[in-house]
Design an enzyme around this catalytic site. Sequence first.
Site, PDB file in Angstrom:
ATOM      1  N   LYS A   1      28.784 -87.065  -2.945  1.00 48.26           N
ATOM      2  CA  LYS A   1      28.741 -86.062  -1.669  1.00 48.26           C
ATOM      3  C   LYS A   1      28.622 -84.744  -2.184  1.00 48.26           C
ATOM      4  CE  LYS A   1      30.821 -83.978   0.944  1.00 48.26           C
ATOM      5  NZ  LYS A   1      30.634 -82.539   1.730  1.00 48.26           N
TER       6      LYS A   1
ATOM      7  N   GLU B   1      39.081 -80.517 -10.364  1.00 45.01           N
ATOM      8  CA  GLU B   1      38.789 -78.966 -10.924  1.00 45.01           C
ATOM      9  C   GLU B   1      38.984 -78.109  -9.748  1.00 45.01           C
ATOM     10  OE1 GLU B   1      35.865 -75.691 -12.549  1.00 45.01           O
ATOM     11  OE2 GLU B   1      34.975 -77.777 -12.383  1.00 45.01           O
TER      12      GLU B   1
ATOM     13  N   CYS C   1      34.949 -70.812  -9.827  1.00 42.73           N
ATOM     14  CA  CYS C   1      36.323 -71.014 -10.032  1.00 42.73           C
ATOM     15  C   CYS C   1      36.959 -70.350 -11.081  1.00 42.73           C
ATOM     16  CB  CYS C   1      36.447 -72.563 -10.280  1.00 42.73           C
ATOM     17  SG  CYS C   1      35.765 -73.672  -9.023  1.00 42.73           S
TER      18      CYS C   1
ATOM     19  N   GLU D   1      43.129 -67.019  -4.615  1.00 42.21           N
ATOM     20  CA  GLU D   1      41.725 -66.735  -4.981  1.00 42.21           C
ATOM     21  C   GLU D   1      41.059 -66.384  -3.643  1.00 42.21           C
ATOM     22  OE1 GLU D   1      38.853 -69.964  -7.411  1.00 42.21           O
ATOM     23  OE2 GLU D   1      39.957 -70.835  -5.664  1.00 42.21           O
TER      24      GLU D   1
END
Length: 492
Positions: free
Chosen positions: A187, A262, A296, A395
């Site tokens: 997906k 992750e 990331c 983040e």
Amino acid sequence: MLAPVHEVPAFISGPKRHLINGQWVDAASGRQIDVVNPATGEVISQIAAGDATDIDRAVAAARRAFEGEWSRWTPHQRRKLLLKVHDVVLDNFEELATIETLDMGAPLQRTRGLAEWTSQVLQFFASQCDVATASTPPNSLPGNFLTLKHLAPVGVVGGVIPWNGPLIGLWWIFGPALATGCTAVLKPAEDASLSVLRIAELLTEAGVPDGVINVVTGYGAEAGQALSEHRDVDRLAFTGSVGTARSIVRASATNFKRLQLELGGKSPDIVFADADLDKAVPGAAMGVYTNSGQVCVAGSRILVQRPIYDEFVARIGEFTKTVRVGDGLDPNTQLGPLINQRQLDRVQQYIQIGGTEGAELVTGGNRLDHLGPGYFLEPTIFADATNTMTIAREEIFGPVASVIPFDDVEDALRIANDTEYGLAGGVWTRDLSTAHNVSRGIQAGTIWVNCYGVLDPSIGFGGYKMSGYGWKGAKEHVESYLYPKAVYINLD
């Protein structure tokens, strides 16, 4: 602004469907999602809006394929298939790079540059087709027993990947699945699915059997959640936010499926006073700005030792002003747009918070309106930041760096590890002892010394703390698609 003249791949035109059991099918609901080019804000295509019904169909197809002829393919046959996939994908890579640029904004300079990495990763997984081994370890049982240990494919694997690099991200699911004899349902993110769909088309052309690889597009709350909850999915790989990962962990309890996660990062990039600033300044800057900061592992907390702090801030500010932002189709562009208006608003909000909390805006911070209606933002540097500021804790996922001073090694490690994340980190120094001690002391899964962001699929990478768990790349990644099985044979 007019987009640079570039041939638009024919694949992009017209609505896209799911790939289920080797067939291109509409969403069960008939709904579609507009695909927007982030450099222009224009709708360039549509993808199917999948839901639980589509996921059910895809998982069922993957299960049939796993239990069918695919289960009898030898390691050599799978290796030949992966090498065929390699050739077909590389032969069409210019088209794939252009699709990726139009879909999620990354410059052609970046997407074209992924060809060699893609070649490397596919050849690596082709080399791993013999990992499902059997061994005969000695035992201490009374009598005459032979003991065997097998590694067997886990079955149906689900994958949920983000929008910041689908041309890379899909191989962490498809590669090991094809190498081990598993099957997969992927997906992709609703904001960037086109390159995944084109690669799925190429996989079928390369001879991947029906049902072995399936792609269902749609929203995370619908298709993604259904895949993570599905009781017939044996393993799920997810890359994305901590919040979504928590939901996936809870959903995995339906059948205790294996997980690989992750997640986010707020990685420290530490510059010592003895560093070569001619390398450290552009290296640390691009460690934040690459892919417009939508990475990331971005080293968005740049820690600089006090004796060189002022010089470093001045030099990175000047370097930042030279970075070329624009439409990714322009070969001179270094940074493309952010993925959508929502992400642009989010990053600009963080920039506003940084100023409110007392950080000094050295350069950047503005939307680049002269580039047109796309989601363009200047790369941004904050100085005099502290590790307690919001811009240093959360983040941002944009081209925003916080430069934080430190005194010595102990202070650097204290600041570096004062975060809930542990994805990556960097060290810039000419001293070998400092390099070893600091790289060993940073609590993160991947550390770079005098460089930032390089990855080798035969070595791999992974996270620590709230940056997730499970390794991507190397033998460990492939073996996580297998489960151990012990066999005890009484020879009497």
